[in-house]
Motif scaffolding. Structure first.
Motif, PDB file in Angstrom:
ATOM      1  N   VAL A 232      -8.416  -4.163  11.213  1.00  0.00           N
ATOM      2  CA  VAL A 232      -7.256  -3.629  11.921  1.00  0.00           C
ATOM      3  C   VAL A 232      -7.298  -4.078  13.369  1.00  0.00           C
ATOM      4  CG1 VAL A 232      -6.090  -1.533  12.697  1.00  0.00           C
ATOM      5  CG2 VAL A 232      -7.194  -1.556  10.464  1.00  0.00           C
ATOM      6  N   THR A 233      -6.217  -4.689  13.817  1.00  0.00           N
ATOM      7  CA  THR A 233      -5.995  -4.844  15.260  1.00  0.00           C
ATOM      8  C   THR A 233      -4.608  -4.279  15.512  1.00  0.00           C
ATOM      9  OG1 THR A 233      -4.892  -6.984  15.075  1.00  0.00           O
ATOM     10  CG2 THR A 233      -7.304  -7.012  15.270  1.00  0.00           C
ATOM     11  N   PHE A 234      -4.220  -4.127  16.752  1.00  0.00           N
ATOM     12  CA  PHE A 234      -2.877  -3.585  16.994  1.00  0.00           C
ATOM     13  C   PHE A 234      -1.797  -4.589  16.601  1.00  0.00           C
ATOM     14  CE2 PHE A 234      -5.282  -0.608  19.627  1.00  0.00           C
ATOM     15  CZ  PHE A 234      -4.804   0.565  19.075  1.00  0.00           C
ATOM     16  N   GLU A 235      -2.183  -5.818  16.429  1.00  0.00           N
ATOM     17  CA  GLU A 235      -1.198  -6.832  16.022  1.00  0.00           C
ATOM     18  C   GLU A 235      -1.074  -6.921  14.507  1.00  0.00           C
ATOM     19  OE1 GLU A 235      -3.579  -7.510  18.494  1.00  0.00           O
ATOM     20  OE2 GLU A 235      -1.989  -6.955  19.885  1.00  0.00           O
ATOM     21  N   LYS A 236      -2.211  -6.783  13.800  1.00  0.00           N
ATOM     22  CA  LYS A 236      -2.166  -7.070  12.367  1.00  0.00           C
ATOM     23  C   LYS A 236      -3.287  -6.330  11.635  1.00  0.00           C
ATOM     24  CE  LYS A 236      -2.234 -10.936   9.105  1.00  0.00           C
ATOM     25  NZ  LYS A 236      -1.125 -10.441   8.295  1.00  0.00           N
ATOM     26  N   THR A 237      -2.926  -5.840  10.443  1.00  0.00           N
ATOM     27  CA  THR A 237      -3.918  -5.189   9.598  1.00  0.00           C
ATOM     28  C   THR A 237      -4.004  -5.951   8.286  1.00  0.00           C
ATOM     29  OG1 THR A 237      -3.645  -2.998  10.559  1.00  0.00           O
ATOM     30  CG2 THR A 237      -4.387  -3.087   8.279  1.00  0.00           C
ATOM     31  N   ILE A 238      -5.227  -6.203   7.859  1.00  0.00           N
ATOM     32  CA  ILE A 238      -5.418  -6.834   6.548  1.00  0.00           C
ATOM     33  C   ILE A 238      -5.885  -5.762   5.582  1.00  0.00           C
ATOM     34  CG2 ILE A 238      -6.685  -8.598   5.251  1.00  0.00           C
ATOM     35  CD1 ILE A 238      -6.918 -10.108   7.960  1.00  0.00           C
ATOM     36  N   TYR A 239      -5.135  -5.633   4.486  1.00  0.00           N
ATOM     37  CA  TYR A 239      -5.445  -4.564   3.548  1.00  0.00           C
ATOM     38  C   TYR A 239      -6.670  -4.896   2.724  1.00  0.00           C
ATOM     39  CZ  TYR A 239      -0.702  -3.271   4.781  1.00  0.00           C
ATOM     40  OH  TYR A 239       0.417  -2.952   5.485  1.00  0.00           O
ATOM     41  N   ASN A 240      -7.314  -3.838   2.291  1.00  0.00           N
ATOM     42  CA  ASN A 240      -8.511  -3.958   1.479  1.00  0.00           C
ATOM     43  C   ASN A 240      -8.141  -4.411   0.058  1.00  0.00           C
ATOM     44  OD1 ASN A 240     -11.164  -3.777   0.643  1.00  0.00           O
ATOM     45  ND2 ASN A 240     -11.477  -1.747   1.562  1.00  0.00           N
ATOM     46  N   ASP A 241      -9.158  -4.790  -0.699  1.00  0.00           N
ATOM     47  CA  ASP A 241      -8.945  -5.168  -2.097  1.00  0.00           C
ATOM     48  C   ASP A 241      -8.766  -3.914  -2.951  1.00  0.00           C
ATOM     49  OD1 ASP A 241      -9.344  -7.828  -1.420  1.00  0.00           O
ATOM     50  OD2 ASP A 241     -11.523  -7.653  -1.656  1.00  0.00           O
ATOM     51  N   LEU A 242      -8.360  -4.146  -4.190  1.00  0.00           N
ATOM     52  CA  LEU A 242      -8.293  -3.055  -5.153  1.00  0.00           C
ATOM     53  C   LEU A 242      -9.702  -2.534  -5.426  1.00  0.00           C
ATOM     54  CD1 LEU A 242      -5.837  -4.477  -7.840  1.00  0.00           C
ATOM     55  CD2 LEU A 242      -5.352  -2.800  -6.049  1.00  0.00           C
ATOM     56  N   PRO A 243      -9.859  -1.292  -5.727  1.00  0.00           N
ATOM     57  CA  PRO A 243      -8.852  -0.232  -5.746  1.00  0.00           C
ATOM     58  C   PRO A 243      -8.639   0.425  -4.386  1.00  0.00           C
ATOM     59  CG  PRO A 243     -10.967   0.641  -6.481  1.00  0.00           C
ATOM     60  CD  PRO A 243     -11.197  -0.810  -6.156  1.00  0.00           C
ATOM     61  N   HIS A 244      -9.483  -0.014  -3.393  1.00  0.00           N
ATOM     62  CA  HIS A 244      -9.507   0.701  -2.105  1.00  0.00           C
ATOM     63  C   HIS A 244      -8.188   0.632  -1.354  1.00  0.00           C
ATOM     64  CE1 HIS A 244     -13.675   0.812  -3.161  1.00  0.00           C
ATOM     65  NE2 HIS A 244     -13.719  -0.510  -3.206  1.00  0.00           N
ATOM     66  N   LYS A 245      -7.416  -0.415  -1.643  1.00  0.00           N
ATOM     67  CA  LYS A 245      -6.108  -0.572  -0.987  1.00  0.00           C
ATOM     68  C   LYS A 245      -5.248   0.669  -1.153  1.00  0.00           C
ATOM     69  CE  LYS A 245      -2.132  -3.290  -2.292  1.00  0.00           C
ATOM     70  NZ  LYS A 245      -1.703  -4.510  -2.995  1.00  0.00           N
TER      71      LYS A 245
ATOM     72  N   GLU B  41      -6.512   3.800  -1.651  1.00  0.00           N
ATOM     73  CA  GLU B  41      -7.302   5.019  -1.453  1.00  0.00           C
ATOM     74  C   GLU B  41      -7.569   5.268   0.032  1.00  0.00           C
ATOM     75  OE1 GLU B  41     -10.744   4.916  -4.043  1.00  0.00           O
ATOM     76  OE2 GLU B  41      -9.495   4.884  -5.836  1.00  0.00           O
ATOM     77  N   ALA B  42      -6.496   5.450   0.784  1.00  0.00           N
ATOM     78  CA  ALA B  42      -6.635   5.692   2.220  1.00  0.00           C
ATOM     79  C   ALA B  42      -7.287   7.048   2.473  1.00  0.00           C
ATOM     80  CB  ALA B  42      -5.260   5.645   2.881  1.00  0.00           C
ATOM     81  N   GLY B  43      -8.142   7.094   3.467  1.00  0.00           N
ATOM     82  CA  GLY B  43      -8.747   8.366   3.858  1.00  0.00           C
ATOM     83  C   GLY B  43      -9.932   8.726   2.985  1.00  0.00           C
ATOM     84  N   THR B  44     -10.649   9.758   3.410  1.00  0.00           N
ATOM     85  CA  THR B  44     -11.784  10.219   2.606  1.00  0.00           C
ATOM     86  C   THR B  44     -11.256  10.853   1.326  1.00  0.00           C
ATOM     87  OG1 THR B  44     -13.172  10.581   4.531  1.00  0.00           O
ATOM     88  CG2 THR B  44     -13.756  11.799   2.536  1.00  0.00           C
ATOM     89  N   PRO B  45     -11.672  10.339   0.191  1.00  0.00           N
ATOM     90  CA  PRO B  45     -11.141  10.846  -1.077  1.00  0.00           C
ATOM     91  C   PRO B  45     -11.830  12.135  -1.511  1.00  0.00           C
ATOM     92  CG  PRO B  45     -12.696   9.077  -1.490  1.00  0.00           C
ATOM     93  CD  PRO B  45     -12.625   9.237   0.000  1.00  0.00           C
TER      94      PRO B  45
ATOM     95  N   PRO C  67       0.830  -1.214   0.000  1.00  0.00           N
ATOM     96  CA  PRO C  67       0.000   0.000   0.000  1.00  0.00           C
ATOM     97  C   PRO C  67       0.861   1.259   0.000  1.00  0.00           C
ATOM     98  CG  PRO C  67      -0.106  -1.107   2.122  1.00  0.00           C
ATOM     99  CD  PRO C  67       0.698  -1.985   1.220  1.00  0.00           C
ATOM    100  N   TYR C  68       0.235   2.376  -0.339  1.00  0.00           N
ATOM    101  CA  TYR C  68       0.929   3.667  -0.422  1.00  0.00           C
ATOM    102  C   TYR C  68       0.786   4.404   0.908  1.00  0.00           C
ATOM    103  CZ  TYR C  68       1.768   8.448  -2.265  1.00  0.00           C
ATOM    104  OH  TYR C  68       2.220   9.712  -2.498  1.00  0.00           O
ATOM    105  N   GLN C  69      -0.438   4.752   1.242  1.00  0.00           N
ATOM    106  CA  GLN C  69      -0.673   5.398   2.528  1.00  0.00           C
ATOM    107  C   GLN C  69      -1.581   4.506   3.362  1.00  0.00           C
ATOM    108  OE1 GLN C  69      -2.317   9.086   1.054  1.00  0.00           O
ATOM    109  NE2 GLN C  69      -0.363  10.125   1.291  1.00  0.00           N
ATOM    110  N   GLY C  70      -1.361   4.567   4.671  1.00  0.00           N
ATOM    111  CA  GLY C  70      -2.220   3.794   5.562  1.00  0.00           C
ATOM    112  C   GLY C  70      -3.339   4.650   6.107  1.00  0.00           C
ATOM    113  N   GLY C  71      -4.450   4.029   6.465  1.00  0.00           N
ATOM    114  CA  GLY C  71      -5.546   4.793   7.052  1.00  0.00           C
ATOM    115  C   GLY C  71      -6.861   4.069   6.890  1.00  0.00           C
ATOM    116  N   GLY C  72      -7.940   4.853   6.918  1.00  0.00           N
ATOM    117  CA  GLY C  72      -9.265   4.278   6.710  1.00  0.00           C
ATOM    118  C   GLY C  72      -9.427   3.899   5.257  1.00  0.00           C
ATOM    119  N   GLU C  73     -10.466   3.172   4.955  1.00  0.00           N
ATOM    120  CA  GLU C  73     -10.816   2.810   3.587  1.00  0.00           C
ATOM    121  C   GLU C  73      -9.897   1.750   2.976  1.00  0.00           C
ATOM    122  OE1 GLU C  73     -13.418   4.030   1.751  1.00  0.00           O
ATOM    123  OE2 GLU C  73     -12.905   3.124  -0.153  1.00  0.00           O
ATOM    124  N   MET C  74      -8.584   1.823   3.295  1.00  0.00           N
ATOM    125  CA  MET C  74      -7.660   0.908   2.613  1.00  0.00           C
ATOM    126  C   MET C  74      -7.477  -0.415   3.375  1.00  0.00           C
ATOM    127  SD  MET C  74      -4.689   1.006   4.558  1.00  0.00           S
ATOM    128  CE  MET C  74      -3.393   0.479   3.477  1.00  0.00           C
TER     129      MET C  74
END
Lengths: 423, 154
Positions: A273-286, A288-292, A262-269
């Motif tokens: 999320v847990t403090f141990e592990k984050t699973i990234y979203n599918d394309l294209p949302h992966k 598109e972090a944050g409110t676009p 991923p490029y930027q981390g945040g919401g949407e992407m």
């Protein structure tokens, strides 16, 4: 628009663009600047917006404003639908295979930075090489320099001829086992040269090297088919394509995008999320972090509708004809030299005048209501190549007319009048 | 229709500016200058090199400004070089303050106002905000050069 014999609505474009009708769609054009009718010839910097795009933004903020992909409520659903419909419009516009290959970004610059920071960091190591051209905008130089510096990699530059064409033999020579990416401008903002993107891509693919095409200047002015070009990434900006500022597009082949971090981390992407592990979203949302820029994306969709309705080949032909007229008129001015005379060229007239600095040209043209860009056009290496500090640049769009070219010529004559020849 | 104030060329490219631009004064480089500074604007390629020779009383006995770029920087540099001779460095700083004040439409600071002479012809630049930096680049060279010299003198 007119009603054809079948009763269906067909666009009034015929073999070309009905420029008078088009002009009525752009409210900003109808104003006086310094007592003269505005002649807007700075379209390579940014284009004006048709009323339909402006109305879309007003409509969105008046009726639909909400966050996307987050709520179950009606407005959120509406905003999400419009936002994703616009993505599908973009996909059709550049003939990508799937909507998920369309990533919304802020503009071309962010698109290139995204690829540099993700694909680049993942694939470029010490001693590797990235190839660009000598006619790149700074936005297709600096992100790669940053990456090269970080990784101990090297930037290789395809030189250009005096007319502003790539030396393809040099490109062939530069391509090698260390090449990890070729990143080239489709149409030069400073010279107008249209590069043979398909050929460049084919040659790189021969060695398994992916290609990014910077389409900031080409996408608004010609048909783009990413599958036909065969490129792996294609980036462009909404604001040069009669759309809003702050929105742009990165197209990437799905397999490459999926493999990229991923490029930027945040919401949407994210998916979870847990403090141990984050699973990234599918394309294209992966990506598109944050409110676009929701309104921007929907507005871009309207801009695409607008030019698609006119027909990209109609627009290309119309602007090409205007460029030929402008080239002919400007070439006839004594002491004026057009910079960039490639055989394959689009609506850019970059020029210098003997003894008159581009800034003085720009100021005098402004007093005549004529907007041109003066400076290095964020392409200092191009200026260095021609050993000039700057140029004056008139860049065309589908709403420009022959009369406006005539006004430009008159403005240049006035410049010569003020300064005299060979100052 | 939006109400946009008209801007005319009257004043900006007047005879005085064009004359200095066509026939720049004091643009021959000096040997062993006491004060020297170069300023460059990468945005447009404007460049100026400013040099001064001082006599035993600290007055400017020779001044040179060489410039490349648009008419405004060339005229401004020429006028600056011409007005430099015979002045002390603090007087030059005062002159520079006055020029900045004129361009930016503000007060002239603590130093006494200087007689601007030909420089008054540059007043019209104020109506062209993007061009103010062209007019001021030579004065930045003056300020930097003088400050560096004074710093060296302790």
């Amino acid at each position: 628009m007119t009603t054809g014999s079948s009763g269906a609505i067909t666009p009034v474009v015929g073999p070309g663009v009905d420029v008078e009708t088009v002009r009525t769609d752009f409210p900003v054009l109808h104003q006086m600047v310094n007592g003269k009718p505005l002649v807007y010839l700075d379209n390579a910097s940014t284009s004006q917006k048709p009323q339909a795009v402006i109305d879309t933004l007003v409509q969105y903020y008046t009726m639909d404003n909400s966050n996307v992909h987050r709520g179950v409520h009606t407005l959120s659903q509406r905003a999400t639908d419009h936002y994703e419909e616009a993505r599908a419009k973009v996909r059709r516009f550049i003939n990508a295979e799937a909507d998920e290959e369309i990533i919304y970004v802020r503009g071309t610059t962010e698109g290139i930075n995204l690829v540099a920071q993700t694909f680049g960091r993942q694939n470029v190591g010490e001693g590797d090489e990235i190839i660009v051209t000598a006619m790149e905008h700074h936005s297709n130089i600096v992100p790669w320099q940053i990456l090269c510096q970080e990784r101990g990699a090297h930037l290789k530059v395809i030189p250009i001829t005096d007319s502003g064409e790539l030396v393809m033999e040099e490109y062939e020579r530069l391509l090698g086992p260390r090449t990890k990416l070729v990143s080239i401008v489709h149409q030069s903002n400073a010279l107008g040269t249209v590069n043979p993107a398909k050929q460049i891509t084919d040659m790189a693919h021969g060695l398994g090297v992916p290609v990014l095409v910077d389409g900031a200047q080409s996408a608004p002015h010609m048909t783009v088919d990413v599958q036909d070009l065969g490129c792996d990434f294609f980036v462009f900006s909404g604001h040069k394509l009669y759309g809003p500022t702050g929105i742009g597009v990165l197209y990437g082949r799905a397999d490459l995008l999926n493999a990229m971090p991923p490029y930027q981390g945040g919401g949407e992407m994210i998916k979870s999320v847990t403090f141990e592990k984050t699973i990234y979203n599918d394309l294209p949302h992966k990506f598109e972090a944050g409110t676009p820029d929701i309104a921007g994306a929907i507005g871009l969709g309207t801009a695409i509708d607008y030019i698609s309705n006119l027909g990209m080949s109609n627009i290309y032909n119309y602007e090409r004809e205007l460029l030929e007229y402008g080239t002919q008129r400007l070439s006839a001015i004594e002491g004026l030299q057009i910079i960039g005379t490639a055989r394959e060229k689009a609506g850019v007239l970059s020029f210098v005048m003997e003894g008159i600095h581009p800034h003085d040209i720009g100021t005098i043209l402004d007093t005549e209501g004529i907007a041109v860009r003066t400076g290095h056009h964020c392409a200092q290496p191009v200026m260095d190549r021609y050993e000039i500090p700057a140029t004056a640049r008139a860049s065309l769009a589908l709403y420009n007319t022959r009369e406006e070219i005539d006004a430009l010529v008159k403005g240049i004559d006035r410049t010569i009048e003020v300064f005299g020849r060979g100052l | 229709m939006p109400d946009v104030p008209d801007v005319t060329l009257e004043g900006l490219y007047g005879q005085m500016v064009l004359d200095h631009c066509r026939n720049p004064r004091n643009n021959v480089p000096l040997d062993a200058p006491d004060v020297e500074a170069e300023e460059f604007n990468p945005f447009c390629g404007d460049r100026v090199i400013y040099q001064l020779k001082l006599d035993q009383w600290g007055r400017v006995s020779g001044a040179s400004a060489r410039s490349e770029g648009c008419s405004i920087i060339r005229a401004s540099a020429s006028m600056m070089a011409e007005l430099s001779t015979g002045r002390t460095l603090p007087e030059l700083q005062g002159l520079s303050d006055s020029v900045r004040g004129m361009m930016q439409g503000r007060g002239i600071g603590d130093r006494p106002a200087a007689d601007l002479g030909d420089l008054n012809a540059l007043q019209a630049v104020r109506q062209y905000p993007v061009r103010i930096k062209c007019a001021l680049l030579p004065w930045t060279a003056l300020e930097v050069g003088v400050e560096m010299f004074l710093a060296r003198q302790g």
